[in-house]
Write a protein that holds these residues in place. Structure first.
Motif, PDB file in Angstrom:
ATOM      1  N   ARG A  71       0.819  -1.223   0.000  1.00  0.00           N
ATOM      2  CA  ARG A  71       0.000   0.000   0.000  1.00  0.00           C
ATOM      3  C   ARG A  71       0.851   1.271   0.000  1.00  0.00           C
ATOM      4  N   SER A  72       2.161   1.115   0.090  1.00  0.00           N
ATOM      5  CA  SER A  72       3.025   2.297  -0.019  1.00  0.00           C
ATOM      6  C   SER A  72       2.989   2.865  -1.445  1.00  0.00           C
ATOM      7  N   TYR A  73       2.579   2.047  -2.401  1.00  0.00           N
ATOM      8  CA  TYR A  73       2.469   2.515  -3.781  1.00  0.00           C
ATOM      9  C   TYR A  73       1.061   3.045  -4.041  1.00  0.00           C
ATOM     10  N   LYS A  74       0.985   4.249  -4.591  1.00  0.00           N
ATOM     11  CA  LYS A  74      -0.310   4.838  -4.956  1.00  0.00           C
ATOM     12  C   LYS A  74      -0.406   4.822  -6.476  1.00  0.00           C
ATOM     13  N   SER A  75      -1.247   3.948  -6.980  1.00  0.00           N
ATOM     14  CA  SER A  75      -1.274   3.709  -8.433  1.00  0.00           C
ATOM     15  C   SER A  75      -1.717   4.935  -9.219  1.00  0.00           C
ATOM     16  N   GLU A  76      -2.412   5.862  -8.576  1.00  0.00           N
ATOM     17  CA  GLU A  76      -2.879   7.038  -9.316  1.00  0.00           C
ATOM     18  C   GLU A  76      -1.761   8.065  -9.509  1.00  0.00           C
ATOM     19  N   ARG A  77      -0.669   7.922  -8.788  1.00  0.00           N
ATOM     20  CA  ARG A  77       0.398   8.915  -8.847  1.00  0.00           C
ATOM     21  C   ARG A  77       1.411   8.640  -9.944  1.00  0.00           C
ATOM     22  N   GLN A  78       1.757   7.384 -10.132  1.00  0.00           N
ATOM     23  CA  GLN A  78       2.779   7.062 -11.113  1.00  0.00           C
ATOM     24  C   GLN A  78       2.694   5.572 -11.453  1.00  0.00           C
ATOM     25  N   THR A  79       3.478   5.180 -12.452  1.00  0.00           N
ATOM     26  CA  THR A  79       3.490   3.758 -12.781  1.00  0.00           C
ATOM     27  C   THR A  79       4.285   3.011 -11.705  1.00  0.00           C
ATOM     28  N   LEU A  80       4.070   1.710 -11.679  1.00  0.00           N
ATOM     29  CA  LEU A  80       4.765   0.887 -10.695  1.00  0.00           C
ATOM     30  C   LEU A  80       6.284   0.948 -10.918  1.00  0.00           C
ATOM     31  N   GLU A  81       6.666   0.969 -12.173  1.00  0.00           N
ATOM     32  CA  GLU A  81       8.104   0.977 -12.473  1.00  0.00           C
ATOM     33  C   GLU A  81       8.752   2.281 -12.011  1.00  0.00           C
ATOM     34  N   VAL A  82       8.077   3.396 -12.230  1.00  0.00           N
ATOM     35  CA  VAL A  82       8.628   4.685 -11.783  1.00  0.00           C
ATOM     36  C   VAL A  82       8.707   4.708 -10.263  1.00  0.00           C
ATOM     37  N   TYR A  83       7.668   4.187  -9.618  1.00  0.00           N
ATOM     38  CA  TYR A  83       7.692   4.133  -8.159  1.00  0.00           C
ATOM     39  C   TYR A  83       8.908   3.324  -7.677  1.00  0.00           C
ATOM     40  N   LEU A  84       9.131   2.189  -8.299  1.00  0.00           N
ATOM     41  CA  LEU A  84      10.256   1.341  -7.891  1.00  0.00           C
ATOM     42  C   LEU A  84      11.594   2.045  -8.147  1.00  0.00           C
TER      43      LEU A  84
END
Lengths: 210, 123
Positions: A71-84
């Protein structure tokens, strides 16, 4: 299971993320298989002066952190790859800072030169649209230092920290330089000289803007 | 499978969140190597690392069976063997915890006895 060589489509990515959230026991494996190599290679490519082993560990840390706390990733903010990527860069920055702190060799800044690799790195980071940050110095200060191929003195490191934080008070710089006992006019001169020296180096690398 | 996935699977062998911990405990206790383990599960050795990066099946019914079947289906391995490996590893871990608890109890008892003897000698 089949290996994936390319990035996932947005819908595939969201599906994988939903499986992580729902507790699908195979989702952590798919996440690691999909992103670990790509993330590690990306870090190595954008941090040419950094030990690839550190890049690999930072990529692992980012993936394990997401597995443990999806849940630390917010899908509305960026792609999963950018988050990583952002998460891994943060891990790498912390790792380099820690190493920097314990580095034995202290070389004054004005006796070293930037490497062509450092320029390439700085250009690549600025030019990468995947990074959602605007100022280079905010992206990865420790990596910039590593790519300057210098071990800054402790004082110079702290001055650089203050500069990136936007600190403008002479007394703050004088304190880290240990010159608060000197006359104020002299403090100003010394602080300006050190800051100018650091700025000049960063400007030449394309990494400093007022 | 990439060397990095192998390395990550090795990194998490002591993390109970991952199936890696179960596979490692089982392999160590039974003295089997990767080839033996892959043969038992009915998969190539290269499947073991991604398999190890799965979340460990939840122990409570009906989740245990659901998780085991999901993993088995995903990787094309034998669900009954995977279930047996997880149960065996859990039993070994429980035995180890029990042994450590007994050891802790015995040490505490011995400390208490020594303390009493020490007090008696002083008086």
């Amino acid at each position: 299971m089949s290996e994936r060589s390319g990035a996932l489509s947005r819908s595939e990515e969201l599906d994988l993320y939903a499986r992580l959230i729902e507790g699908d026991p195979t989702a952590p494996s798919d996440l690691a298989v999909t992103y670990l190599d790509r993330l590690t290679e990306w870090l190595i490519r954008h941090n040419p002066g950094v030990d690839p082993h550190d890049c690999a560990t930072a990529a692992e840390d980012a993936i394990l952190a997401l597995i443990k706390n999806p849940r630390s990733y917010k899908s509305e903010r960026q792609t999963l790859e950018v988050y990583l990527r952002i998460s891994a860069l943060g891990d790498l920055r912390n790792r380099l800072r820690s190493e920097q702190r314990y580095r034995e060799r202290r070389v004054p800044l004005d006796v070293v030169e930037l490497s062509p690799d450092a320029r390439k790195y700085l250009w690549d980071v600025v030019g990468d649209p995947a990074l959602i940050v605007e100022k280079l110095e905010d992206v990865d200060l420790a990596t910039i230092r590593a790519n300057l191929q210098v071990a800054l003195t402790e004082e110079e490191n702290r001055v650089l920290e203050l500069m990136t934080q936007g600190e403008r008070r002479t007394e703050a710089y004088a304190a880290v330089l240990g010159i608060t006992h000197r006359p104020v006019s002299e403090q100003r001169r010394v602080v300006k000289r050190v800051k100018d020296r650091i700025k000049k180096r960063l400007e030449r690398a394309g990494g400093w803007s007022e | 499978m990439s060397d990095r996935i192998d390395a990550l699977a090795r990194r998490v062998v002591n993390d109970p969140h991952f199936l890696a911990s179960v596979l490692w405990v089982y392999a160590r206790s039974e003295g089997v190597d990767d080839e033996d383990l892959a043969g038992m599960l009915g998969c190539p050795v290269s499947t073991l690392a991604p398999l190890a990066l799965c979340r460990r099946p939840r122990p409570e019914p009906p989740f245990f069976q659901q998780d085991v079947e999901r993993i088995a289906q995903h990787f094309g391995i034998r669900p009954e063997t995977l279930a047996e490996i997880v149960r065996r590893a859990d039993a070994l871990a429980a035995l180890q915890r029990g042994a450590e608890g007994d050891r802790g109890f015995l040490m505490a008892a011995r400390d208490a006895t020594e303390e009493v003897n020490h007090e008696e000698n002083r008086t």
